[in-house]
Design a protein around this motif. Structure first.
Motif, PDB file in Angstrom:
ATOM      1  N   ALA A   1      47.121 -24.065 -38.391  1.00  0.00           N
ATOM      2  CA  ALA A   1      48.326 -24.457 -37.666  1.00  0.00           C
ATOM      3  C   ALA A   1      48.497 -25.970 -37.591  1.00  0.00           C
ATOM      4  CB  ALA A   1      48.282 -23.857 -36.257  1.00  0.00           C
ATOM      5  N   ILE A   2      47.405 -26.705 -37.562  1.00  0.00           N
ATOM      6  CA  ILE A   2      47.478 -28.149 -37.379  1.00  0.00           C
ATOM      7  C   ILE A   2      47.588 -28.878 -38.710  1.00  0.00           C
ATOM      8  CG2 ILE A   2      46.242 -30.143 -36.424  1.00  0.00           C
ATOM      9  CD1 ILE A   2      44.896 -28.059 -34.512  1.00  0.00           C
ATOM     10  N   GLY A   3      47.016 -28.300 -39.745  1.00  0.00           N
ATOM     11  CA  GLY A   3      47.045 -28.936 -41.056  1.00  0.00           C
ATOM     12  C   GLY A   3      45.915 -28.428 -41.922  1.00  0.00           C
ATOM     13  N   LYS A   4      45.508 -29.233 -42.884  1.00  0.00           N
ATOM     14  CA  LYS A   4      44.477 -28.816 -43.835  1.00  0.00           C
ATOM     15  C   LYS A   4      43.150 -29.478 -43.513  1.00  0.00           C
ATOM     16  CE  LYS A   4      43.458 -28.504 -48.774  1.00  0.00           C
ATOM     17  NZ  LYS A   4      43.946 -28.797 -50.145  1.00  0.00           N
ATOM     18  N   MET A   5      42.143 -28.650 -43.324  1.00  0.00           N
ATOM     19  CA  MET A   5      40.777 -29.142 -43.161  1.00  0.00           C
ATOM     20  C   MET A   5      40.214 -29.419 -44.549  1.00  0.00           C
ATOM     21  SD  MET A   5      37.837 -29.545 -41.429  1.00  0.00           S
ATOM     22  CE  MET A   5      36.087 -29.529 -41.843  1.00  0.00           C
ATOM     23  N   PRO A   6      39.807 -30.655 -44.853  1.00  0.00           N
ATOM     24  CA  PRO A   6      39.341 -30.966 -46.203  1.00  0.00           C
ATOM     25  C   PRO A   6      37.962 -30.384 -46.484  1.00  0.00           C
ATOM     26  CG  PRO A   6      39.039 -32.862 -44.775  1.00  0.00           C
ATOM     27  CD  PRO A   6      39.785 -31.832 -43.963  1.00  0.00           C
ATOM     28  N   ILE A   7      37.646 -30.275 -47.754  1.00  0.00           N
ATOM     29  CA  ILE A   7      36.304 -29.850 -48.167  1.00  0.00           C
ATOM     30  C   ILE A   7      35.336 -31.001 -47.908  1.00  0.00           C
ATOM     31  CG2 ILE A   7      34.885 -29.226 -50.154  1.00  0.00           C
ATOM     32  CD1 ILE A   7      37.379 -27.931 -51.361  1.00  0.00           C
ATOM     33  N   MET A   8      34.258 -30.726 -47.204  1.00  0.00           N
ATOM     34  CA  MET A   8      33.289 -31.770 -46.862  1.00  0.00           C
ATOM     35  C   MET A   8      32.157 -31.756 -47.891  1.00  0.00           C
ATOM     36  SD  MET A   8      34.826 -33.037 -44.328  1.00  0.00           S
ATOM     37  CE  MET A   8      33.616 -34.198 -43.706  1.00  0.00           C
ATOM     38  N   ASP A   9      32.483 -32.150 -49.125  1.00  0.00           N
ATOM     39  CA  ASP A   9      31.491 -32.076 -50.191  1.00  0.00           C
ATOM     40  C   ASP A   9      30.477 -33.214 -50.140  1.00  0.00           C
ATOM     41  OD1 ASP A   9      33.264 -34.034 -50.876  1.00  0.00           O
ATOM     42  OD2 ASP A   9      33.939 -33.102 -52.737  1.00  0.00           O
ATOM     43  N   ARG A  10      30.648 -34.144 -49.217  1.00  0.00           N
ATOM     44  CA  ARG A  10      29.649 -35.205 -49.058  1.00  0.00           C
ATOM     45  C   ARG A  10      28.402 -34.702 -48.336  1.00  0.00           C
ATOM     46  NH1 ARG A  10      34.319 -38.010 -47.630  1.00  0.00           N
ATOM     47  NH2 ARG A  10      33.820 -37.838 -45.418  1.00  0.00           N
ATOM     48  N   LEU A  11      28.525 -33.573 -47.652  1.00  0.00           N
ATOM     49  CA  LEU A  11      27.411 -33.054 -46.870  1.00  0.00           C
ATOM     50  C   LEU A  11      26.565 -32.102 -47.710  1.00  0.00           C
ATOM     51  CD1 LEU A  11      29.248 -32.218 -43.514  1.00  0.00           C
ATOM     52  CD2 LEU A  11      28.238 -34.388 -44.243  1.00  0.00           C
ATOM     53  N   ASN A  12      25.237 -32.204 -47.533  1.00  0.00           N
ATOM     54  CA  ASN A  12      24.374 -31.243 -48.210  1.00  0.00           C
ATOM     55  C   ASN A  12      24.211 -30.000 -47.324  1.00  0.00           C
ATOM     56  OD1 ASN A  12      22.331 -31.795 -46.258  1.00  0.00           O
ATOM     57  ND2 ASN A  12      21.577 -33.504 -47.503  1.00  0.00           N
ATOM     58  N   ALA A  13      23.488 -29.019 -47.818  1.00  0.00           N
ATOM     59  CA  ALA A  13      23.386 -27.728 -47.128  1.00  0.00           C
ATOM     60  C   ALA A  13      22.793 -27.866 -45.733  1.00  0.00           C
ATOM     61  CB  ALA A  13      22.559 -26.761 -47.973  1.00  0.00           C
ATOM     62  N   LYS A  14      21.755 -28.664 -45.586  1.00  0.00           N
ATOM     63  CA  LYS A  14      21.106 -28.821 -44.275  1.00  0.00           C
ATOM     64  C   LYS A  14      22.037 -29.530 -43.292  1.00  0.00           C
ATOM     65  CE  LYS A  14      17.680 -27.757 -43.052  1.00  0.00           C
ATOM     66  NZ  LYS A  14      17.243 -26.607 -42.222  1.00  0.00           N
TER      67      LYS A  14
END
Length: 312
Positions: free
Chosen positions: A283-296
Motif C-alpha cells: 500500500a505504501i510503495g515498493k520494498m526494494p530487494i536488500m541484496d547487500r545483506l548476507n543470509a545471517k
C-alpha cells in the motif's frame, strides 16, 4: 574570401575568445600547470580543426561533382556508383573484429586485473569469514546484530522507531500488518514470494465468500482487514468473513500453509527474510530487494523485527 571561410574564422575567433575570457574568471588562471596548459591548447586545437573540417566538407558538397563507374542496375533511371570498400579500411575493420574476439575471450578482462573482480573476491572472502564467526549466534546476540544492521540499512525508510514515519514512508514494523496493508493486498493481490514459492495472492475478483457464493464486498473487506490487523481477535464479523474467504489458503488460525499462503497472524523469520530477499509491493510503495545483506544479516534483521512486537 569565400563567405564560408569567413564565417569559420569568425566562429573560431569567437570560441577561442570565450575560452580566453573564461580563464580570466579563474582565481589562479592556468597557474603554470602543464596539464592545464595542455588542456586549453587541446581545446583550442579541437575548435579550429572541427570548424575547418566542417567547412572543407560543406565546401566540397557545394562545388564537387560525383564521378566514377556506374553499377549495371538502376531504379527509375537513377544509377548508383560502384563504391568498393577501401582495402585499408577493410583490413582495419577485420582487425578490429579479431581484436574484439580476443578481448572478450583470452584478453582483458578475463585474464587481467580488474578492480571489480578484486572487490568481488574481497567481499567473498570477508563474507566467508563473517559466516564462520557468527554462524552460531542466537538469542539476544542475534537481535543486537539485527538492530545494528537495521540502523544502517533500514532506518532511512522505516525510521528510528520502526513505524515508517507513521506509515507514510514504509510499513510500521511494530505490528504484524496494518488495516491499510490488508485492504491493499485484498484489492490488488500479491505476487511477492513471501513464503519463497511462486504462489500468487489473487485480487478481489478472485476472492469468493463460500457462504454466499459471491465475490467479496467492500464491507467484508473492511471487516476482515480490521480483524487481521487486530491480531485476529475481537471482531466476530471479520472472523466470519475470514473463515469463509481466507481460511482456505491461510488456515483457520491465519498461520498459513506451506507452498500456499504466508502466516498473517504473526511474524515469522522466513517471511521477513523472503521480503528482504525478494522485495514486496504494498500500500505504501515498493520494498526494494536488500541484496547487500548476507543470509545471517537477514536472519538477524528478522530476529530484531520480531522482537519489536513482543509483549503486545
Amino acid at each position: 574570401m569565400n563567405k564560408l571561410y569567413l564565417w569559420g574564422i569568425i566562429i573560431a575567433v569567437a570560441m577561442l575568445g570565450a575560452t580566453y575570457a573564461t580563464l580570466g574568471y579563474l582565481k589562479d588562471g592556468l597557474n603554470g600547470d602543464i596539464v592545464n596548459i595542455l588542456a586549453i591548447a587541446g581545446a583550442a586545437a579541437l575548435v579550429i580543426i572541427t570548424i575547418f573540417v566542417v567547412i572543407k566538407y560543406v565546401r566540397q558538397m557545394q562545388v564537387d561533382h560525383a564521378t566514377g563507374e556506374l553499377a549495371d542496375e538502376s531504379w527509375d533511371n537513377i544509377g548508383e556508383y560502384k563504391n568498393p570498400v577501401p582495402f585499408g579500411w577493410a583490413i582495419i575493420f577485420l582487425g578490429t573484429i579479431i581484436w574484439g574476439l580476443w578481448y572478450w575471450t583470452i584478453g582483458y578482462p578475463v585474464n587481467s586485473f580488474s578492480q571489480i573482480g578484486q572487490y568481488n573476491e574481497e567481499v567473498k572472502t570477508l563474507n566467508t569469514a563473517f559466516d564462520k564467526k557468527y554462524a552460531n549466534i542466537k538469542g539476544d546476540e542475534l537481535v543486537n546484530m539485527g538492530e545494528s544492521v537495521y540502523l544502517v540499512e533500514c532506518v532511512a525508510c522505516h525510521g528510528l522507531n520502526a513505524d515508517g514515519n507513521e506509515e507514510k514512508d514504509a510499513a510500521d514494523l511494530n505490528q504484524r500488518i496494518s488495516v491499510k496493508s490488508v485492504k491493499y493486498v485484498i484489492n490488488h493481490g500479491l505476487t511477492g514470494k513471501l513464503i519463497g514459492s511462486e504462489m500468487a495472492m489473487p485480487d478481489r475478483n478472485g476472492l469468493f465468500n463460500t457462504a454466499t457464493g459471491a465475490l467479496i464486498t467492500d464491507a467484508e473487506i473492511d471487516s476482515v482487514a480490521q480483524y487481521v490487523a487486530n491480531g485476529m481477535k475481537d471482531n466476530k464479523a471479520g472472523a466470519k468473513v475470514f473463515a469463509n474467504v481466507c481460511a482456505a489458503c491461510h488456515g483457520p488460525d491465519g498461520k498459513g500453509q506451506a507452498y500456499v499462503a504466508p502466516d498473517i497472524a504473526s511474524w515469522n523469520q522466513k517471511l521477513i527474510v523472503n521480503v528482504l530477499t525478494y522485495g514486496k509491493v504494498g500500500a505504501i510503495g515498493k520494498m526494494p530487494i536488500m541484496d547487500r545483506l548476507n543470509a545471517k544479516q537477514k536472519e538477524a534483521v528478522a530476529a530484531y523485527v520480531m522482537s519489536l512486537s513482543k509483549g503486545e
